[in-house]
Design an enzyme around this catalytic site. Structure first.
Site, mmCIF file in Angstrom:
data_model
loop_
_atom_site.group_PDB
_atom_site.id
_atom_site.type_symbol
_atom_site.label_atom_id
_atom_site.label_comp_id
_atom_site.label_asym_id
_atom_site.label_seq_id
_atom_site.Cartn_x
_atom_site.Cartn_y
_atom_site.Cartn_z
ATOM 1 N N ASP A 40 0.839 -1.195 0.000
ATOM 2 C CA ASP A 40 0.000 0.000 0.000
ATOM 3 C C ASP A 40 0.875 1.246 0.000
ATOM 4 O OD1 ASP A 40 -2.939 1.170 0.894
ATOM 5 O OD2 ASP A 40 -1.288 2.285 1.807
ATOM 6 N N TYR A 45 2.824 10.020 -0.541
ATOM 7 C CA TYR A 45 3.976 9.513 0.214
ATOM 8 C C TYR A 45 5.287 9.764 -0.525
ATOM 9 C CZ TYR A 45 0.378 6.614 2.549
ATOM 10 O OH TYR A 45 -0.737 6.155 3.205
ATOM 11 N N LYS A 70 -2.891 5.816 -3.935
ATOM 12 C CA LYS A 70 -3.948 6.771 -3.600
ATOM 13 C C LYS A 70 -3.708 8.100 -4.304
ATOM 14 C CE LYS A 70 -3.679 4.830 1.048
ATOM 15 N NZ LYS A 70 -2.244 4.495 0.979
ATOM 16 N N HIS A 103 -7.578 9.692 -1.363
ATOM 17 C CA HIS A 103 -6.847 9.633 -0.098
ATOM 18 C C HIS A 103 -7.615 10.274 1.066
ATOM 19 C CE1 HIS A 103 -2.428 9.354 1.456
ATOM 20 N NE2 HIS A 103 -3.296 8.967 2.357
ATOM 21 N N LEU A 185 -1.294 -0.063 14.528
ATOM 22 C CA LEU A 185 -0.630 -0.213 15.826
ATOM 23 C C LEU A 185 -0.540 1.123 16.560
ATOM 24 C CD1 LEU A 185 2.290 -2.553 14.664
ATOM 25 C CD2 LEU A 185 0.045 -3.213 15.555
ATOM 26 N N LYS A 225 3.238 -1.063 9.041
ATOM 27 C CA LYS A 225 4.394 -0.497 8.343
ATOM 28 C C LYS A 225 5.616 -0.543 9.252
ATOM 29 C CE LYS A 225 6.747 3.572 8.657
ATOM 30 N NZ LYS A 225 6.936 4.605 9.679
ATOM 31 N N SER A 226 6.756 -0.842 8.655
ATOM 32 C CA SER A 226 8.029 -0.766 9.368
ATOM 33 C C SER A 226 9.140 -0.725 8.326
ATOM 34 C CB SER A 226 8.223 -1.974 10.286
ATOM 35 O OG SER A 226 9.473 -1.883 10.963
ATOM 36 N N ARG A 231 11.067 -6.425 12.365
ATOM 37 C CA ARG A 231 9.676 -6.080 12.651
ATOM 38 C C ARG A 231 8.785 -6.379 11.453
ATOM 39 N NH1 ARG A 231 11.083 -0.660 15.544
ATOM 40 N NH2 ARG A 231 11.624 -1.394 17.632
#
Length: 268
Positions: A40, A45, A70, A103, A185, A225-226, A231
């Protein structure tokens, strides 16, 4: 899981929000090597090119991947949205995307209906496999549904134990729209909660794995996301255990209106 137009989307995907452009290709490469097949991104971004580079380098068949991007807010409007989609495809180096989202509704600008008509044209032309929205409130969803055309396949919203957006989830369900959680998270803030830590200890799992499992068991699409390889792998290793009804209820009880991003009602 299956979207309302019959296509399948992996329920667990990999998000690249706030991943620096020069780190995106490496992070997505690690995700693809780990087993993620849904990525995604967004024009806003500024890392679509990194996603595209990792996809190309992976050698994976295109039909095994699910790529979401998006539309950036300044590009809302019918003609500008169509041009922006072409620009995103060029950045990604792809011939189509699997899911294209508006978005933000930016309600004060009141361009999202014309923008939706542009996305509907892209869908009708077969340039996207599904179209949807992000950060839309129930009144925005009802307005789009009232047009009588394509209903959004997905509404991607901020959703985590501290902000559960139940009214939006109910509106999504009523219209057959899948709920997708961004910031699932809560930017890691929720992972320090003692209740989540206790559940994680009981299952010999990490707090992040418990929260992702909480999302999945309630039927949501989730895109953690990381940029840290360990992770990225940890967030994918969420099979082999189930939370009990009581544990899910405990996490449900952590709601505290803990929004970490903008409010869609006022973000323009």
């Amino acid at each position: 899981m299956q979207l309302n137009n019959g296509i399948d989307i992996p329920q667990l995907g990999f998000g690249v929000w706030q991943v620096p452009p020069d780190e995106t290709a490496a992070a997505v490469t690690t995700a693809l090597e780990t087993g993620y097949r849904s990525i995604d991104t967004a024009a806003g971004y500024q890392n679509e090119a990194g996603v595209g580079a990792a996809v190309k380098a992976s050698g994976l068949p295109r039909d095994e991947l699910f790529i979401t991007t998006k539309l950036a807010n300044p590009d809302q409007g019918y003609d500008t949205a169509l041009r922006a989609f072409d620009a995103s495809l060029a950045q990604l180096g792809l011939e189509h995307v699997d899911l294209y989202l508006i978005h933000w509704p930016t309600p004060a600008r009141d361009l999202y209906v014309d923008t939706w008509r542009a996305l509907s044209k892209l869908y009708a032309d077969g340039r996207v496999r599904a179209i949807g929205v992000s950060n839309f409130l129930p009144e925005h969803l009802e307005r789009l549904a009232g047009l009588g055309g394509v209903v959004p396949a997905v509404n991607q919203i901020e959703l985590h134990p501290a902000l559960q957006q139940r009214e939006i989830q109910e509106a999504n369900a009523k219209l057959g729209i899948a709920t997708e959680a961004w910031s699932p998270l809560a930017r890691s803030t929720i992972l320090k909660d003692p209740a989540i830590a206790a559940i994680a200890s009981a299952h010999d799992r990490t707090p992040a794995q418990v929260v992702i499992r909480w999302h999945l068991q309630q039927g949501r699409i989730v895109i953690p996301k990381s940029v840290t390889p360990s992770r990225i792998r940890e967030n994918f290793a969420v099979t082999g255990f189930d939370l009990t009804d009581d544990e899910i209820a405990t996490i449900d009880g952590l709601e505290n209106d803990g929004r970490t991003g903008p409010n869609p009602a006022t973000f323009n």
